[in-house]
Design an enzyme around this catalytic site. Structure first.
Site, short mmCIF file in Angstrom:
data_model
loop_
_atom_site.label_atom_id
_atom_site.label_comp_id
_atom_site.label_asym_id
_atom_site.label_seq_id
_atom_site.Cartn_x
_atom_site.Cartn_y
_atom_site.Cartn_z
N ASP A 37 38.14 12.87 -40.30
CA ASP A 37 38.99 13.76 -39.50
C ASP A 37 40.11 12.96 -38.86
OD1 ASP A 37 38.31 16.83 -38.24
OD2 ASP A 37 39.84 15.66 -37.18
N ASP A 48 43.65 10.61 -42.17
CA ASP A 48 44.63 11.68 -42.37
C ASP A 48 44.57 12.03 -43.85
OD1 ASP A 48 46.79 13.31 -42.77
OD2 ASP A 48 48.26 11.98 -41.85
N VAL A 49 44.03 13.21 -44.16
CA VAL A 49 43.83 13.54 -45.59
C VAL A 49 45.16 13.69 -46.33
CG1 VAL A 49 41.55 14.60 -45.28
CG2 VAL A 49 43.61 16.04 -45.15
N TYR A 141 51.38 29.08 -44.57
CA TYR A 141 49.91 28.94 -44.62
C TYR A 141 49.35 29.73 -45.81
CZ TYR A 141 45.04 29.27 -42.96
OH TYR A 141 43.66 29.21 -42.85
N LYS A 145 47.33 28.28 -49.07
CA LYS A 145 45.94 28.66 -49.39
C LYS A 145 45.85 29.30 -50.78
CE LYS A 145 43.90 27.12 -45.67
NZ LYS A 145 42.87 26.06 -45.74
N THR A 176 36.79 29.75 -34.24
CA THR A 176 36.98 28.30 -34.10
C THR A 176 38.22 28.08 -33.24
OG1 THR A 176 38.54 28.10 -35.91
CG2 THR A 176 36.20 28.02 -36.51
P1 NAD Z 1 39.82 23.67 -36.53
O1 NAD Z 1 41.20 23.45 -36.03
O2 NAD Z 1 38.72 23.94 -35.56
O3 NAD Z 1 39.37 22.43 -37.43
C1 NAD Z 1 40.25 21.80 -38.33
C2 NAD Z 1 39.90 20.33 -38.37
O4 NAD Z 1 40.75 19.73 -39.37
C3 NAD Z 1 40.20 19.61 -37.03
O5 NAD Z 1 39.10 18.82 -36.64
C4 NAD Z 1 41.43 18.78 -37.34
O6 NAD Z 1 41.51 17.57 -36.59
C5 NAD Z 1 41.23 18.50 -38.84
N1 NAD Z 1 42.47 18.12 -39.47
C6 NAD Z 1 43.69 18.73 -39.37
N2 NAD Z 1 44.60 18.05 -40.06
C7 NAD Z 1 43.97 16.99 -40.62
C8 NAD Z 1 44.39 15.91 -41.43
N3 NAD Z 1 45.67 15.78 -41.82
N4 NAD Z 1 43.47 15.00 -41.83
C9 NAD Z 1 42.18 15.10 -41.42
N5 NAD Z 1 41.73 16.09 -40.64
C10 NAD Z 1 42.61 17.02 -40.24
O7 NAD Z 1 39.98 24.84 -37.57
P2 NAD Z 1 38.92 25.69 -38.44
O8 NAD Z 1 39.19 27.11 -38.10
O9 NAD Z 1 37.55 25.15 -38.36
O10 NAD Z 1 39.54 25.44 -39.89
C11 NAD Z 1 38.85 24.75 -40.92
C12 NAD Z 1 39.37 25.25 -42.25
O11 NAD Z 1 39.07 26.64 -42.38
C13 NAD Z 1 40.89 25.13 -42.41
O12 NAD Z 1 41.18 24.71 -43.73
C14 NAD Z 1 41.37 26.55 -42.16
O13 NAD Z 1 42.60 26.80 -42.79
C15 NAD Z 1 40.24 27.34 -42.76
N6 NAD Z 1 40.14 28.72 -42.31
C16 NAD Z 1 39.88 29.01 -40.99
C17 NAD Z 1 39.78 30.36 -40.62
C18 NAD Z 1 39.48 30.76 -39.19
O14 NAD Z 1 39.57 31.96 -38.88
N7 NAD Z 1 39.09 29.85 -38.33
C19 NAD Z 1 39.96 31.38 -41.55
C20 NAD Z 1 40.24 31.03 -42.87
C21 NAD Z 1 40.32 29.70 -43.24
#
Ligand code: NAD
Length: 244
Positions: A37, A48-49, A141, A145, A176
């Protein structure tokens, strides 16, 4: 419940939200889990991915420590400010693609050889409902996706010969930090009317589907882009179709 004892998993974005739930759920099935992360909290490998060199270094750390990787969960993701498409800064488009798409490319390429070496590797990508049905004012976004969905199918085809299964989940609104920052009472109300199951989801509900797809219980499943959205993409429940 399936058993992932002796399996090693990497979860990107595992410090928060859906990723953190994946870490918990996978550990509860017996897996050893390495977390990558951007947030460098204890127990997390700072990565950083979007940076291929950083990802390669993190892959080496995991392989030095555990000698194998069976499962990669690509969960790291970002969402940028809500704006109509004509006003979105190209830098925001690039950021969404750098993290949400290239992050998956970088991590998957860095672990490809290790996953192939197990003879039964698996990747689960976290896309979004926005891959299937775009969100308003989220063109960057949604486009990123959509690319994750296509990338998932491409990797599934290219790496089937290595017996690496590649699938994706498309979560609906999940409680989240990322989703909560978007939430207003109006959006909350609209989502509960629009989603057939009538609610938002807990991160562990998404994580359990991810763990299933990453396990041998899904051994015949590859190239699938699976909604985990309470029926959001199944249809339009609020259309006023009268019943005689
Ligand atoms: P979140 O913000 O709680 O978690 C995202 C995590 O990714 C964080 O810990 C952040 O530090 C990490 N991150 C961001 N950029 C990064 C990078 N460059 N390198 C490494 N780590 C990085 O968000 P979440 O809601 O848990 O989202 C997780 C995944 O689920 C994402 O891909 C998001 O697009 C997807 N998603 C979320 C939802 C929702 O409603 N929460 C819906 C659809 C999809």
């Amino acid at each position: 419940m399936f058993d992932l004892t002796n399996k090693v998993a990497v979860v990107t974005g595992g410090a928060s939200g859906i990723g953190a739930s994946c870490v918990e759920v996978l550990r509860s099935t017996g897996a050893t889990v390495a977390v990558w992360d951007l947030h460098q909290v204890p127990g997390v490998i700072g990565t950083d991915v979007a940076d291929p060199a950083a990802v390669r270094r993190s892959a080496e750390i995991v392989l030095d420590a555990h000698g194998r990787v069976d499962l990669l969960v690509n969960c790291a993701g970002v969402i940028t400010q809500n704006l109509p498409a004509q006003d979105v800064d190209p830098a925001d488009f690039r950021r969404n693609f750098d993290v949400n798409v290239m992050g998956i490319v970088n991590s998957s390429q860095a672990l490809y050889s290790a996953l192939a070496a197990t003879g039964a590797g698996a990747i689960v990508n976290v896309a979004s409902q926005a891959a299937l049905m775009c969100l308003p004012h989220q063109s960057a976004y949604s486009a990123s996706k959509g690319a994750v969905a296509a990338l998932t199918r491409s990797l599934a085809i290219d790496w089937a010969g290595d017996n690496i299964r590649v699938n994706a989940v498309c979560p609906g609104f999940t409680l989240t930090p990322m989703a909560v920052q978007q939430m207003t009472p109006e959006l909350n109300r609209a989502v509960s009317q629009r989603v057939p199951l009538g609610r938002m989801f807990q991160p562990e509900e998404i994580a359990q589907t991810i763990a299933f797809l990453g396990s041998s219980w899904a051994s015949a499943v590859t190239g699938v882009v699976m909604p985990v959205d309470g029926g959001w993409t199944a249809g339009e429940p609020a259309l006023p179709m009268g019943v005689e």
